[in-house]
Design a protein around this motif. Structure first.
Motif, mmCIF file in Angstrom:
data_model
loop_
_atom_site.group_PDB
_atom_site.id
_atom_site.type_symbol
_atom_site.label_atom_id
_atom_site.label_comp_id
_atom_site.label_asym_id
_atom_site.label_seq_id
_atom_site.Cartn_x
_atom_site.Cartn_y
_atom_site.Cartn_z
ATOM 1 N N GLY A 169 0.812 -1.210 0.000
ATOM 2 C CA GLY A 169 0.000 0.000 0.000
ATOM 3 C C GLY A 169 0.844 1.258 0.000
ATOM 4 O O GLY A 169 0.502 2.253 -0.649
ATOM 5 N N PHE A 170 1.959 1.220 0.729
ATOM 6 C CA PHE A 170 2.797 2.408 0.869
ATOM 7 C C PHE A 170 3.778 2.583 -0.287
ATOM 8 O O PHE A 170 4.216 3.697 -0.556
ATOM 9 N N GLY A 171 4.165 1.487 -0.946
ATOM 10 C CA GLY A 171 5.165 1.564 -1.999
ATOM 11 C C GLY A 171 4.838 2.577 -3.090
ATOM 12 O O GLY A 171 5.661 3.456 -3.390
ATOM 13 N N PRO A 172 3.662 2.491 -3.691
ATOM 14 C CA PRO A 172 3.325 3.478 -4.733
ATOM 15 C C PRO A 172 3.309 4.912 -4.214
ATOM 16 O O PRO A 172 3.688 5.847 -4.936
ATOM 17 N N LEU A 173 2.877 5.083 -2.963
ATOM 18 C CA LEU A 173 2.843 6.428 -2.386
ATOM 19 C C LEU A 173 4.254 6.976 -2.200
ATOM 20 O O LEU A 173 4.509 8.169 -2.437
ATOM 21 N N MET A 174 5.187 6.102 -1.775
ATOM 22 C CA MET A 174 6.566 6.560 -1.613
ATOM 23 C C MET A 174 7.222 6.830 -2.961
ATOM 24 O O MET A 174 8.095 7.697 -3.068
ATOM 25 N N LEU A 175 6.816 6.106 -3.985
ATOM 26 C CA LEU A 175 7.310 6.392 -5.333
ATOM 27 C C LEU A 175 6.886 7.806 -5.751
ATOM 28 O O LEU A 175 7.688 8.570 -6.308
ATOM 29 N N ILE A 176 5.642 8.160 -5.441
ATOM 30 C CA ILE A 176 5.157 9.517 -5.721
ATOM 31 C C ILE A 176 5.940 10.537 -4.895
ATOM 32 O O ILE A 176 6.335 11.599 -5.388
ATOM 33 N N TRP A 177 6.197 10.193 -3.613
ATOM 34 C CA TRP A 177 6.904 11.114 -2.717
ATOM 35 C C TRP A 177 8.308 11.425 -3.223
ATOM 36 O O TRP A 177 8.706 12.590 -3.327
ATOM 37 N N PHE A 178 9.068 10.378 -3.544
ATOM 38 C CA PHE A 178 10.441 10.610 -3.987
ATOM 39 C C PHE A 178 10.473 11.314 -5.348
ATOM 40 O O PHE A 178 11.352 12.142 -5.602
ATOM 41 N N SER A 179 9.511 11.000 -6.202
ATOM 42 C CA SER A 179 9.427 11.710 -7.482
ATOM 43 C C SER A 179 9.120 13.185 -7.243
ATOM 44 O O SER A 179 9.693 14.072 -7.902
ATOM 45 N N PHE A 180 8.238 13.444 -6.280
ATOM 46 C CA PHE A 180 7.893 14.818 -5.912
ATOM 47 C C PHE A 180 9.127 15.565 -5.400
ATOM 48 O O PHE A 180 9.388 16.714 -5.784
ATOM 49 N N LEU A 181 9.914 14.895 -4.538
ATOM 50 C CA LEU A 181 11.148 15.503 -4.025
ATOM 51 C C LEU A 181 12.083 15.878 -5.164
ATOM 52 O O LEU A 181 12.633 16.992 -5.210
ATOM 53 N N GLY A 182 12.294 14.935 -6.074
ATOM 54 C CA GLY A 182 13.227 15.171 -7.159
ATOM 55 C C GLY A 182 12.771 16.249 -8.126
ATOM 56 O O GLY A 182 13.560 17.131 -8.513
ATOM 57 N N VAL A 183 11.488 16.216 -8.507
ATOM 58 C CA VAL A 183 10.981 17.162 -9.504
ATOM 59 C C VAL A 183 11.043 18.597 -8.998
ATOM 60 O O VAL A 183 11.580 19.496 -9.670
ATOM 61 N N PHE A 184 10.524 18.847 -7.782
ATOM 62 C CA PHE A 184 10.496 20.221 -7.292
ATOM 63 C C PHE A 184 11.868 20.687 -6.804
ATOM 64 O O PHE A 184 12.151 21.886 -6.790
ATOM 65 N N GLY A 185 12.730 19.737 -6.437
ATOM 66 C CA GLY A 185 14.111 20.112 -6.161
ATOM 67 C C GLY A 185 14.802 20.570 -7.423
ATOM 68 O O GLY A 185 15.507 21.591 -7.438
ATOM 69 N N LEU A 186 14.574 19.838 -8.516
ATOM 70 C CA LEU A 186 15.202 20.180 -9.795
ATOM 71 C C LEU A 186 14.672 21.513 -10.333
ATOM 72 O O LEU A 186 15.441 22.326 -10.875
ATOM 73 N N ILE A 187 13.370 21.769 -10.180
ATOM 74 C CA ILE A 187 12.778 23.024 -10.655
ATOM 75 C C ILE A 187 13.459 24.225 -10.002
ATOM 76 O O ILE A 187 13.747 25.238 -10.658
ATOM 77 N N ASN A 188 13.740 24.117 -8.712
ATOM 78 C CA ASN A 188 14.397 25.220 -8.016
ATOM 79 C C ASN A 188 15.890 25.252 -8.276
ATOM 80 O O ASN A 188 16.500 26.326 -8.298
ATOM 81 N N LEU A 189 16.488 24.077 -8.473
ATOM 82 C CA LEU A 189 17.937 24.010 -8.701
ATOM 83 C C LEU A 189 18.332 24.736 -9.990
ATOM 84 O O LEU A 189 19.364 25.413 -10.033
ATOM 85 N N VAL A 190 17.537 24.600 -11.034
ATOM 86 C CA VAL A 190 17.912 25.213 -12.311
ATOM 87 C C VAL A 190 17.893 26.739 -12.231
ATOM 88 O O VAL A 190 18.494 27.412 -13.079
ATOM 89 N N LYS A 191 17.236 27.290 -11.214
ATOM 90 C CA LYS A 191 17.230 28.744 -11.041
ATOM 91 C C LYS A 191 18.557 29.245 -10.477
ATOM 92 O O LYS A 191 18.931 30.393 -10.692
ATOM 93 N N GLU A 192 19.238 28.384 -9.723
ATOM 94 C CA GLU A 192 20.540 28.738 -9.136
ATOM 95 C C GLU A 192 21.474 27.541 -9.261
ATOM 96 O O GLU A 192 21.807 26.882 -8.269
ATOM 97 N N PRO A 193 21.930 27.207 -10.463
ATOM 98 C CA PRO A 193 22.776 26.012 -10.639
ATOM 99 C C PRO A 193 24.118 26.096 -9.928
ATOM 100 O O PRO A 193 24.811 25.079 -9.809
ATOM 101 N N LEU A 194 24.462 27.273 -9.394
ATOM 102 C CA LEU A 194 25.741 27.390 -8.681
ATOM 103 C C LEU A 194 25.781 26.513 -7.437
ATOM 104 O O LEU A 194 26.870 26.241 -6.896
ATOM 105 N N VAL A 195 24.621 26.061 -6.957
ATOM 106 C CA VAL A 195 24.622 25.200 -5.766
ATOM 107 C C VAL A 195 25.312 23.877 -6.048
ATOM 108 O O VAL A 195 25.688 23.157 -5.108
ATOM 109 N N LEU A 196 25.504 23.521 -7.302
ATOM 110 C CA LEU A 196 26.197 22.271 -7.633
ATOM 111 C C LEU A 196 27.645 22.280 -7.162
ATOM 112 O O LEU A 196 28.280 21.225 -7.099
ATOM 113 N N ARG A 197 28.145 23.452 -6.814
ATOM 114 C CA ARG A 197 29.491 23.504 -6.219
ATOM 115 C C ARG A 197 29.550 22.704 -4.927
ATOM 116 O O ARG A 197 30.627 22.268 -4.494
ATOM 117 N N ALA A 198 28.387 22.518 -4.296
ATOM 118 C CA ALA A 198 28.349 21.776 -3.037
ATOM 119 C C ALA A 198 28.748 20.316 -3.206
ATOM 120 O O ALA A 198 28.995 19.616 -2.213
#
Length: 676
Positions: A169-198
């Motif tokens: 029951g939880f597996g598909p929900l966690m797949l959505i969660w991690f996809s959500f983390l990655g997508v919205f992290g990437l959307i903000n990252l492209v605005k300031e790609p200099l953070v890749l220095r980290a």
């Protein structure tokens, strides 16, 4: 081939639902804690944010990816992971290894009481003050607490259905969660790609000694929160398997990294426009666009529930292994599914529920809970490193093992010192729970060891010396038959050594005549699923020294095992058939059984030192308030006699009574008296 890929994908989905909840919800609070360490949003700088991201990234890389995924997962005990499974692998190398195992296991169990409260509270706080249509359902922190309590209670209620059902029951929900983390992290990252220095560790190391870092090296206490779920990942290996973790961790690690970097990019992009502290500002929620905010809170709440699940299932596994290794008293263990790895321990489930509820109502806010979070788990990780060193020494070169252990011991000691700064702010709670669990384990494990030591050899005798008497008793028809099969659940050691009290029960407390005397020893092995027995008939047909060898994850249903053994021995002609005249089963060849369990009690007239009396007294107290032998050995529907005997018979003492006079009175001889 297609079926294999399908099964692997399904197992990966279940793994997302079981294993990664704890570490997967760390983006909810890690950056918030680091903002607080900086002194507020107005104190942030680009270098500070990039330095924090570098520390988080390399902590995940070193602690989770390298130590646990690449190294620790290979230290499995027939597929089982966790600190107790690791201890079972190395305990024969050094006796003192019991101490890091006890401390590390207790700390992980203590951490499991805090994780559900902090993750769910953090998620629900995202809804505080948020309008849903015309209403604002959660307006105050009190409402947050009660909603959190309701969610946690529901989670503990469903545990009895097993982790396979929950994982599906939880597996598909966690797949959505991690996809959500990655997508919205990437959307903000492209605005300031200099953070890749980290990605370079240089920026993290520079921050540790930078004047912008107000708390110095103690910032690592907050950074460490990013990897607190690593130990649970190792413990849950038995539920899903190593390959499933290998399959899913790259995806999880990538999405976590993207989200942390996305939060950092959002902070840098808005420097100078942000005010306040991490108490009221959470960059995870703030970086979301308005149209995704409500969905983000909902999916974060679901992920927080699953984070709690990861610690609960890990706790079940740890406790089951601790019971098998005789570090904790016996408890009833249920297997909700046909899978051996799926377990449910009712006692632990509700103890965790009670402790988590107390933590929730005591701290009340996620900010206060985060102050206590992570301290106990640093202890567990350090203890795991000590045990891993012993494992690597026996499987790899000594220098490789030493290099690995030295590096991680240094890192984890630094993390531990950093986490100790949280002691006054709530760390004392998890430390207190850890010490309580350690005290329980010490009392049980060392109480048993001390009892065996004090018993000495005088408490034991040889069963060989009494086999003629037992044969004579079986054949003595002047004594009523007590039972066909008399089963003594006791320990028979090498050379047929047995406790005197066992034979005293058979011969002296009204002789118990039986057709067959069974002396059953249940031996727990260091492997999880051992399942075999040996029999020594001692040259007779009515005395059976039965040694059951069961893995530390095997059920101890002795009555079921014994019935199989009896049928085996009758079929092989080793013992005589026991035909029953009155039975509902025509042709039945197995007679009736009575199980005798001898239970220790502490007598007041036993001579012991103060600390010995305290330790053994605590062990007896735990015995009397935990699962009974009837429940543990699966004898609820069997005939059972429990005989209580004073512990340490050979150490009893009583004051002497002096004889003063003996009177012999008869009607004719009044002088018949003797005085002393």
């Amino acid at each position: 081939m297609q079926q294999g890929k399908k099964n692997l994908a399904l197992m990966g989905l279940i793994t997302l639902g079981i294993v990664y909840g704890d570490i997967g919800t760390s983006p909810l609070y890690v950056m918030t804690a680091l903002i607080n360490d900086a002194g507020g949003l107005d104190k942030l700088s680009e270098d500070y944010v990039i330095g924090c991201l570098s520390l988080v990234f390399w902590t995940l890389m070193l602690m989770t990816t390298i130590k646990y995924v690449l190294v620790a997962l290979h230290a499995d005990n027939h597929g089982e992971g966790g600190i107790f499974a690791l201890y079972a692998l190395v305990r024969k190398r050094r006796r003192w290894l019991i101490y890091p195992a006890l401390l590390g296991g207790a700390a992980l169990l203590a951490d499991g009481t805090l994780t559900p409260a902090v993750t769910v509270t953090t998620a629900i706080e995202g809804l505080k003050g948020v309008a849903i249509g015309p209403t604002t359902p959660i307006q105050t922190q009190t409402t947050v607490i009660w909603v959190t309590f309701a969610i946690l209670l529901a989670l503990f209620l469903i545990q009895r259905f097993g982790t396979a059902l929950i994982g599906k029951g939880f597996g598909p929900l966690m797949l959505i969660w991690f996809s959500f983390l990655g997508v919205f992290g990437l959307i903000n990252l492209v605005k300031e790609p200099l953070v890749l220095r980290a990605l370079s560790p240089h920026y993290g190391l520079m921050l540790l000694f930078s004047p912008e870092n107000k708390v110095g090296i103690f910032i690592l206490g907050s950074v460490f929160l990013a990897t607190t779920g690593a130990e649970a990942l190792y413990s849950d290996m038995g539920h899903v398997g190593r390959q499933a973790i290998y399959l899913t961790w790259p995806f999880v690690f990538s999405t976590l990294t993207l989200n942390y970097f996305g939060q950092g990019a959002y902070l840098i992009h808005n420097l100078g426009h942000l005010t306040g502290t991490g108490t009221t500002f959470n960059p995870f929620y703030e970086m979301l666009p308005s149209w995704a905010y409500l969905f983000g809170v909902v999916i974060a709440t679901i992920a927080a529930i699953i984070a709690s699940q990861a610690l609960i299932t890990g706790s079940f596994t740890l406790v089951e292994e601790a019971i098998g290794l005789k570090l904790l008293p016996k408890m009833a263990i249920n297997h909700p599914t046909l899978s051996r790895g799926q377990i449910y321990i009712r006692t632990i489930n509700w103890l965790l529920c009670a402790c988590t509820t107390l933590v929730l109502f005591y701290f009340r806010t996620s900010e206060h809970m985060e102050a206590a979070y992570g301290l106990a788990i640093t202890i567990t990780m350090l203890m795991t490193t000590l045990l891993l060193y012993q494992y690597l020494v026996s499987h790899r070169s000594h220098w490789l093992a030493l290099s690995f252990a030295s590096l991680y011991a240094i890192i984890e000691v630094i993390f531990l010192i950093s986490s100790l700064t949280k002691f006054d702010h709530g760390g004392y709670v998890t430390l207190f729970i850890t010490l309580v669990i350690v005290a329980l384990m010490v009392a049980w494990y060392f109480g048993n060891k001390l009892r065996d030591f004090l018993d000495g050899e005088t408490a034991w005798t040889s069963l060989q010396d009494y086999k003629d008497i037992l044969q004579e008793l079986t054949n003595d028809e002047s004594i009523p038959l007590y039972i066909s099969n008399l089963v003594m659940l006791t320990k028979v050691k090498k050379h047929s050594a047995i406790k005197r009290e066992v034979l005293y029960s058979i011969l002296d407390k009204t002789p118990k005549r039986a057709k067959v005397y069974w002396f059953v020893t249940v031996n727990t092995t260091g492997e999880p699923y051992t399942n075999y027995y040996t029999v020594d008939m001692m040259g007779t047909r009515n005395i059976v020294n039965l040694q059951l060898y069961l893995g530390f994850k095997m059920s101890h249903q002795v009555s079921l095992y014994l019935r199989q053994v009896v049928n085996d021995l009758i079929r092989e002609g080793i013992i005589d058939p026991q035909p029953q005249k009155y039975t509902t089963t025509p042709g039945r060849q197995v007679g009736d059984f009575r199980f005798v369990i001898i239970q220790d009690q502490l007598s007041a007239n036993i001579q012991l030192r103060g600390w010995q009396h305290l330790l053994i007294g605590a062990r007896i107290f735990i015995q009397n308030h935990s699962t009974t032998p009837v429940q543990w050995f699966g004898l609820e529907f069997s005939q059972v006699t429990v005989e209580k005997v004073p512990i340490l018979l050979n150490r009893r003492s009583a004051p002497m009574v002096n004889q003063r006079a003996v009177y012999h009175r008869t009607p004719t001889t009044p002088k018949d008296q003797k005085e002393f």
